[in-house]
Design an enzyme around this catalytic site. Structure first.
Site, PDB file in Angstrom:
ATOM      1  N   CYS A 168       8.287  -3.496  -7.509  1.00  0.00           N
ATOM      2  CA  CYS A 168       7.947  -2.970  -8.826  1.00  0.00           C
ATOM      3  C   CYS A 168       8.505  -1.565  -8.996  1.00  0.00           C
ATOM      4  O   CYS A 168       8.859  -1.158 -10.103  1.00  0.00           O
ATOM      5  CB  CYS A 168       6.444  -2.972  -9.028  1.00  0.00           C
ATOM      6  SG  CYS A 168       5.779  -4.633  -9.187  1.00  0.00           S
ATOM      7  N   GLY A 189      -1.935  -1.650  -8.634  1.00  0.00           N
ATOM      8  CA  GLY A 189      -1.821  -2.419  -9.867  1.00  0.00           C
ATOM      9  C   GLY A 189      -2.806  -3.572  -9.938  1.00  0.00           C
ATOM     10  O   GLY A 189      -3.537  -3.715 -10.922  1.00  0.00           O
ATOM     11  N   ASP A 209       1.997  -5.052  -2.330  1.00  0.00           N
ATOM     12  CA  ASP A 209       3.243  -5.148  -3.075  1.00  0.00           C
ATOM     13  C   ASP A 209       4.458  -5.265  -2.164  1.00  0.00           C
ATOM     14  O   ASP A 209       5.574  -5.074  -2.600  1.00  0.00           O
ATOM     15  CB  ASP A 209       3.404  -3.922  -3.984  1.00  0.00           C
ATOM     16  CG  ASP A 209       3.425  -2.635  -3.177  1.00  0.00           C
ATOM     17  OD1 ASP A 209       3.218  -2.698  -1.956  1.00  0.00           O
ATOM     18  OD2 ASP A 209       3.651  -1.562  -3.769  1.00  0.00           O
ATOM     19  N   ASN A 210       4.235  -5.567  -0.881  1.00  0.00           N
ATOM     20  CA  ASN A 210       5.402  -5.728  -0.009  1.00  0.00           C
ATOM     21  C   ASN A 210       5.208  -6.940   0.894  1.00  0.00           C
ATOM     22  O   ASN A 210       4.075  -7.350   1.179  1.00  0.00           O
ATOM     23  CB  ASN A 210       5.666  -4.463   0.812  1.00  0.00           C
ATOM     24  CG  ASN A 210       4.574  -4.227   1.834  1.00  0.00           C
ATOM     25  OD1 ASN A 210       4.574  -4.819   2.911  1.00  0.00           O
ATOM     26  ND2 ASN A 210       3.603  -3.382   1.490  1.00  0.00           N
ATOM     27  N   CYS A 224      26.337  -9.923   6.132  1.00  0.00           N
ATOM     28  CA  CYS A 224      25.844 -10.314   7.456  1.00  0.00           C
ATOM     29  C   CYS A 224      25.155 -11.660   7.280  1.00  0.00           C
ATOM     30  O   CYS A 224      25.602 -12.470   6.469  1.00  0.00           O
ATOM     31  CB  CYS A 224      24.920  -9.243   8.039  1.00  0.00           C
ATOM     32  SG  CYS A 224      23.442  -8.933   7.070  1.00  0.00           S
ATOM     33  N   ASN A 262       1.513   6.061 -11.369  1.00  0.00           N
ATOM     34  CA  ASN A 262       0.587   4.941 -11.167  1.00  0.00           C
ATOM     35  C   ASN A 262      -0.235   4.649 -12.420  1.00  0.00           C
ATOM     36  O   ASN A 262      -0.729   3.536 -12.615  1.00  0.00           O
ATOM     37  CB  ASN A 262      -0.415   5.253 -10.042  1.00  0.00           C
ATOM     38  CG  ASN A 262       0.225   5.508  -8.688  1.00  0.00           C
ATOM     39  OD1 ASN A 262      -0.297   6.295  -7.904  1.00  0.00           O
ATOM     40  ND2 ASN A 262       1.353   4.873  -8.407  1.00  0.00           N
ATOM     41  N   LEU A 263      -0.412   5.677 -13.251  1.00  0.00           N
ATOM     42  CA  LEU A 263      -1.435   5.587 -14.298  1.00  0.00           C
ATOM     43  C   LEU A 263      -1.097   4.589 -15.399  1.00  0.00           C
ATOM     44  O   LEU A 263      -1.968   4.154 -16.135  1.00  0.00           O
ATOM     45  CB  LEU A 263      -1.675   6.980 -14.910  1.00  0.00           C
ATOM     46  CG  LEU A 263      -2.111   8.061 -13.897  1.00  0.00           C
ATOM     47  CD1 LEU A 263      -2.337   9.388 -14.610  1.00  0.00           C
ATOM     48  CD2 LEU A 263      -3.362   7.651 -13.143  1.00  0.00           C
ATOM     49  N   GLN A 264       0.167   4.200 -15.501  1.00  0.00           N
ATOM     50  CA  GLN A 264       0.611   3.239 -16.510  1.00  0.00           C
ATOM     51  C   GLN A 264      -0.016   1.861 -16.291  1.00  0.00           C
ATOM     52  O   GLN A 264      -0.082   1.031 -17.173  1.00  0.00           O
ATOM     53  CB  GLN A 264       2.149   3.193 -16.474  1.00  0.00           C
ATOM     54  CG  GLN A 264       2.843   1.972 -16.999  1.00  0.00           C
ATOM     55  CD  GLN A 264       3.248   1.027 -15.868  1.00  0.00           C
ATOM     56  OE1 GLN A 264       2.740   1.119 -14.755  1.00  0.00           O
ATOM     57  NE2 GLN A 264       4.169   0.114 -16.183  1.00  0.00           N
ATOM     58  N   ARG A 265      -0.512   1.599 -15.091  1.00  0.00           N
ATOM     59  CA  ARG A 265      -1.094   0.280 -14.803  1.00  0.00           C
ATOM     60  C   ARG A 265      -2.312   0.323 -13.888  1.00  0.00           C
ATOM     61  O   ARG A 265      -3.115  -0.610 -13.897  1.00  0.00           O
ATOM     62  CB  ARG A 265      -0.040  -0.629 -14.175  1.00  0.00           C
ATOM     63  CG  ARG A 265       0.419  -0.150 -12.812  1.00  0.00           C
ATOM     64  CD  ARG A 265       1.726  -0.767 -12.361  1.00  0.00           C
ATOM     65  NE  ARG A 265       2.127  -0.203 -11.085  1.00  0.00           N
ATOM     66  CZ  ARG A 265       2.652   1.018 -10.917  1.00  0.00           C
ATOM     67  NH1 ARG A 265       2.828   1.799 -11.958  1.00  0.00           N
ATOM     68  NH2 ARG A 265       2.977   1.466  -9.729  1.00  0.00           N
ATOM     69  N   LYS A 312      -6.420   7.635  -3.263  1.00  0.00           N
ATOM     70  CA  LYS A 312      -6.666   6.476  -4.127  1.00  0.00           C
ATOM     71  C   LYS A 312      -7.969   5.784  -3.766  1.00  0.00           C
ATOM     72  O   LYS A 312      -8.692   5.300  -4.645  1.00  0.00           O
ATOM     73  CB  LYS A 312      -5.524   5.460  -3.975  1.00  0.00           C
ATOM     74  CG  LYS A 312      -4.372   5.679  -4.915  1.00  0.00           C
ATOM     75  CD  LYS A 312      -3.446   4.465  -4.895  1.00  0.00           C
ATOM     76  CE  LYS A 312      -2.196   4.779  -5.688  1.00  0.00           C
ATOM     77  NZ  LYS A 312      -1.236   3.672  -5.647  1.00  0.00           N
TER      78      LYS A 312
END
Ligand SMILES: [Zn+2]
Length: 392
Positions: A197, A50, A139-140, A350, A79-82, A95
């Site tokens: 996301c 993204g 993204d993590n 926890c 993936n293609l939406q962004r 990719k």
């Protein structure tokens, strides 16, 4: 605070390059000198997703001479939406290769280096060392802390961005001149507290808003123009159409870049971020309640069985009123299942929500389908409900 340019200028621009970059060359602050610096620059994009998509495309168009791409994934239709660097015909392709082809199509003068691997503690320093600047499009949280720590340890600046639904954030972290990511976020949020996301969605065009801030900052740093976003966090709200800034100070107690650092080399980031297994993530999705919700259930006399899955020593330090202690291992060994009531809703907790998510997966597969766990655990409870209690 303005900073000197990161990169020395290249010897010259070719006639073709002068034509191509003419709209840059006539900006006094960029000019021939700035464009030559971009030509000489080596920028690494972590991720071609993204944020990486617009970042790579604009860095390429701007004339950054060398672009590295760290990416191990393949292009998926979702993936293609962004991720606009990839197209329909790239679905199923690597990719990294798809991104390289788009970059080459935008600007054939860019030298593209592919790192088709998952960034980890064993390869990150060697990869980062080859570049002047890093653009973080991960993204993590585990990779985010890995990128930050490696950048600080190597003395490299990096441009960070993050996106979720309609909200985005961006900053430049450069420990020599300002704070690092750990100064801003000393600890990763408990798993399950911040949805990705993939779980929560993201407005595609938000990637462009944040990615373009990242490229703008990258160009400014490379060419040494303007005020870099060091020590400032840009927060973008697309729904309100508002950008606001908050100051971020260097934390003298930062574990990494502070006065007495306790983190002096790369660590185990999966453990640091409390990365939970896929089963646990699945179990927690849609079955995570907040401490406030738990309090509400208790106050309204909801028929629940609250279980603390920590160890006895932890329970002694601080516990949630009404909780029964049954350590996680009892569930993993199977001993605890017979103690589970059939007529009450089971609520697990926890310390932060990692272990309870694991136990939740065990309970779900044992047939306790309506069991839930408390996101943020006892730490979240103390923060939201009983702030006078100790945390550990
Ligand atoms: Zn720091």
């Amino acid at each position: 605070m303005s900073l000197p340019p990161l990169v020395e200028p290249a010897a010259e621009l070719s006639v073709d390059e002068v034509r191509r970059y003419s709209r840059h060359l006539i900006i006094p602050d960029v000019g021939m000198d700035g464009q030559k610096r971009l030509k000489n620059a080596k920028v690494l994009c972590v991720g071609a997703g993204g944020l990486g998509s617009p970042a790579l495309m604009y860095l390429a168009a701007a004339g950054v001479g060398t672009l590295g791409i760290v990416e191990f994934d393949t292009v998926d239709e979702s993936n293609l939406q962004r991720q606009i660097i990839h197209g329909q015909s790239d679905v199923g392709r690597s990719k990294a290769e798809s991104a390289r082809d788009s970059v080459k199509e935008i600007n054939p003068y860019v030298n593209v280096i592919l790192h088709e691997q998952r960034l980890d503690v064993d390869n990150v320093k060697e990869i980062f060392a080859q570049y002047d600047l890093i653009v973080d499009g991960t993204d993590n949280f585990a990779t985010r802390y890995l990128v930050n720590d490696a950048a600080v340890l190597l003395g490299k600046p990096y441009v960070w961005g993050s996106i979720y639904r309609f909200d985005g954030q961006a900053s430049v972290f450069w420990a020599e001149h300002g704070p690092c990511y750990r100064c801003l976020y000393p600890e990763a949020p408990p798993p399950g507290m911040v949805p990705s996301c993939a779980e929560g969605g993201v407005l595609g065009v938000l990637c462009a808003s944040i990615g373009s801030i990242q490229v703008t900052e990258a160009i400014k740093l490379l060419a040494g123009v303007g005020e870099p976003l060091v020590g400032r966090l840009m927060i973008y709200d697309a729904l309100e159409m508002q950008y606001r800034q908050v100051k971020v100070r260097k934390d003298p107690n930062c574990a990494l870049c502070g006065e007495n650092p306790t983190v002096t080399d790369l660590i185990d980031y999966e453990a640091f971020c409390g990365v939970v297994s896929e089963e646990a993530q699945l179990a927690a999705a849609g079955n995570t309640i907040t401490p406030k919700q738990l309090k509400e259930w208790q106050d309204t006399g909801e028929d629940i069985f609250l279980i603390d899955v920590r160890e006895p020593g932890e329970y002694e330090i601080v516990n949630i009123p009404g909780a029964t202690l049954i350590p996680k291992n009892e569930f993993l060994l199977g001993n605890a299942l017979e103690k589970m009531p059939q007529d009450k809703k089971i609520v697990l907790h926890c310390k932060t929500g990692v272990r309870s998510a694991e136990v939740l997966a065990v309970l779900h597969s044992a047939g306790f389908a309506d069991a839930v766990h408390v996101g943020g655990g006892v730490i979240g409870w103390v923060n939201q409900i009983e702030p006078e209690k100790p945390v550990y």
